[in-house]
Structure formats: structure tokens, C-alpha cells
Design an enzyme around this catalytic site. Sequence first.
Site, PDB file in Angstrom:
ATOM      1  CE  LYS A 131       1.813  -8.659  -3.148  1.00  0.00           C
ATOM      2  NZ  LYS A 131       2.811  -7.562  -3.200  1.00  0.00           N
TER       3      LYS A 131
ATOM      4  CD  GLU B 231       6.889  -4.584  -2.640  1.00  0.00           C
ATOM      5  OE1 GLU B 231       7.968  -3.937  -2.640  1.00  0.00           O
ATOM      6  OE2 GLU B 231       5.918  -4.285  -3.363  1.00  0.00           O
TER       7      GLU B 231
ATOM      8  CG  ASP C 246       1.715  -1.746  -3.163  1.00  0.00           C
ATOM      9  OD1 ASP C 246       1.848  -2.509  -4.137  1.00  0.00           O
ATOM     10  OD2 ASP C 246       2.652  -1.490  -2.371  1.00  0.00           O
ATOM     11  CB  SER C 247      -0.294  -2.470  -8.719  1.00  0.00           C
ATOM     12  OG  SER C 247      -1.376  -3.344  -8.446  1.00  0.00           O
TER      13      SER C 247
ATOM     14  CD  GLU D 223       6.478  -7.290  -9.638  1.00  0.00           C
ATOM     15  OE1 GLU D 223       5.965  -7.297  -8.499  1.00  0.00           O
ATOM     16  OE2 GLU D 223       6.305  -6.373 -10.466  1.00  0.00           O
TER      17      GLU D 223
ATOM     18  CG  ASP E 158       0.335  -5.451  -1.865  1.00  0.00           C
ATOM     19  OD1 ASP E 158       0.877  -6.509  -1.497  1.00  0.00           O
ATOM     20  OD2 ASP E 158       0.447  -5.004  -3.024  1.00  0.00           O
TER      21      ASP E 158
HETATM   22  O1  KIV Z   1       0.664  -4.555  -6.154  1.00  0.00           O
HETATM   23  C1  KIV Z   1       0.472  -5.529  -6.905  1.00  0.00           C
HETATM   24  O2  KIV Z   1      -0.476  -5.556  -7.703  1.00  0.00           O
HETATM   25  C2  KIV Z   1       1.409  -6.640  -6.814  1.00  0.00           C
HETATM   26  C3  KIV Z   1       1.310  -7.711  -7.861  1.00  0.00           C
HETATM   27  C4  KIV Z   1       1.681  -7.187  -9.178  1.00  0.00           C
HETATM   28  C5  KIV Z   1       2.072  -8.918  -7.481  1.00  0.00           C
HETATM   29  O3  KIV Z   1       2.211  -6.676  -5.944  1.00  0.00           O
END
Ligand code: KIV
Length: 278
Positions: free
Chosen positions: A118, A120, A49-50, A187, A88
Site C-alpha cells: 500500500k 499513500e 505503518d500505524s 481515509e 505499507d
Molecule cells: O497504517 C494503517 O494502519 C493504515 C490503515 C489505518 C488504513 O493505513
Amino acid sequence: MSVQTRTKRTTAPQIGARKGGEPIVCLTAYTTQVAKLIDAHVDLILVGDSLAMVLYGLDSTLGVTLDMMIAHGNAVMRGSSTACVIVDLPFGTYQESKEVAFRAAARVMCETRCQGVKLEGGTEMAETVAFLAERGIPVLGHVGLTPQSVNQMGGFRAQGRSEEAARKIAEDARAIAAAGAFAIVIEGTMEPLAREITGMVPVPTIGIGASPQCDGQILVTEDVIGLFTDFTPKFVKRYGEMGNLVAEVAKTYAEEVKTRQFPGPEHCFGTAGKPRQG
Ligand code: KIV
């Protein structure tokens, strides 16, 4: 399994079995084209989600929706054939309850056909991780600096500086591993803590600003290639300068358009130049 011998897509359990072995190579991708370029070189592609900051110019990951992640997950699946693709779950789609999390994760799995999701969080998410893992959804955990909690953390800063904070992150990792996560992203933590967690949990740890002793490493591709330069965290190593290249190409193109050097006869149909096929 080495990159050269892979013929089928790497699965989440295969990543999970790599504890203590050859370091697991991970990068992010959001688009088909980037996925195509990195697929043969990485074990795992994260549709992170970056993308909020990197693609959409947002200042945090909080503006990301499930539909956005599914669209980009599909794009990455189309561009890859061997890497394990993990998508994510965005903020607000899984924290409420394990049932809500299952519905969001099931949509991602069914609509993208990726290998897992993924999410968090630590001890507070353990029940949810177990609920998903027991129902057929491989989960990659994410502890330490968790960007979706930026407002709670008061900014993007390394975590686990005090003894108490470090104990909490270690406990988070232990809980997520015990709940059935196939691997855990650590992280932005103090290096000794990431090393200690790696030695402690039975599943692979994937570090980003963590420790060289993690079982694998992940970085954001646009950071690595120098295409996203708004800010560069300490833990990023820039392997290329694509940003400069893009600006240079745009400048040359602009000059050639203005001076009518482009298009040349070879780029036109029905002129004396060599016509392009098609
Ligand atoms: O959103 C993302 O790209 C991430 C990575 C930086 C681990 O969570």
C-alpha cells in the site's frame, strides 16, 4: 468468497474483483499472534505503518523504516494462511521516483511473500502505481487523510470539507484506479465524498472514517479491541476492552506474587503438586 470456503490465501486480484459485492472485511495486524487470531475472519490484513503509534509509541508514522515493515510483514505472514496480506510502504521509500518505489516494493514482496503493498497519495503517485502494477506488484492505493503527509495537512483531520478539496480527492482516487491499483483505501473524508468516489471508481474502495457505502471497511485492530487507547478517532468502534483486561490481569498477578499465592505447587517442578509435562 466466504470465509468458510477459503482454503488458500486470498489474492489481490480476488479482492479487486469484489467491487459492489459482499463488503470486504479488513483489519490491521503487526504480529504473528494477532494475525493468527484474525486470519479466519477477515479478507485482508494490512500490516500498516500505524504500528509507529500503536506498537512503538511514536507520534506519527514518519519514524517507520522499510526494515521494520519487512520484519512485521514476515511476522504477519507466519501467523496467517488465508487472508490477503498487504504491507505499507513507509514514508520516504517510494515518493522520490518510480524506480526507488519499485526497489522498496520488490524488497517487501520478496522478503515477506505478501500479496501486495500500500502507498499513500493521489495524482502525483499515479505514474508510480502504474510502474509497480505493470511489473507484477499489486498496489493498494490510499487517498483522503494520508497520515504520512501529517506535516503538510497540519494535523490528523478529516479531509475534503471544501468543494475544491473534495474534487481533488475524487480526482486522486480516479487517477490511482486508472493507474492500476487493485483497490483504494479512503481515509477520513466527508461521507458523501467517499460514497461518490465508491460509485465512480471501478475498483473496490476500503473505508476508514469514510462511508458505509464503501466496498469494504478497515480499522486498526488495537483500536477495535481497546488495547490502544491513547486517542480514539470518531470513526473507531470499540468492540472489546482488552486494555482494561490486561491491566486487571497485571494487578491480580502482582497481588498473587506479593502474597506468594503464585506460583502454586502445580506450577513448580518436584513438589507435591501435579507436575507439568515438559
Ligand atoms: O497504517 C494503517 O494502519 C493504515 C490503515 C489505518 C488504513 O493505513
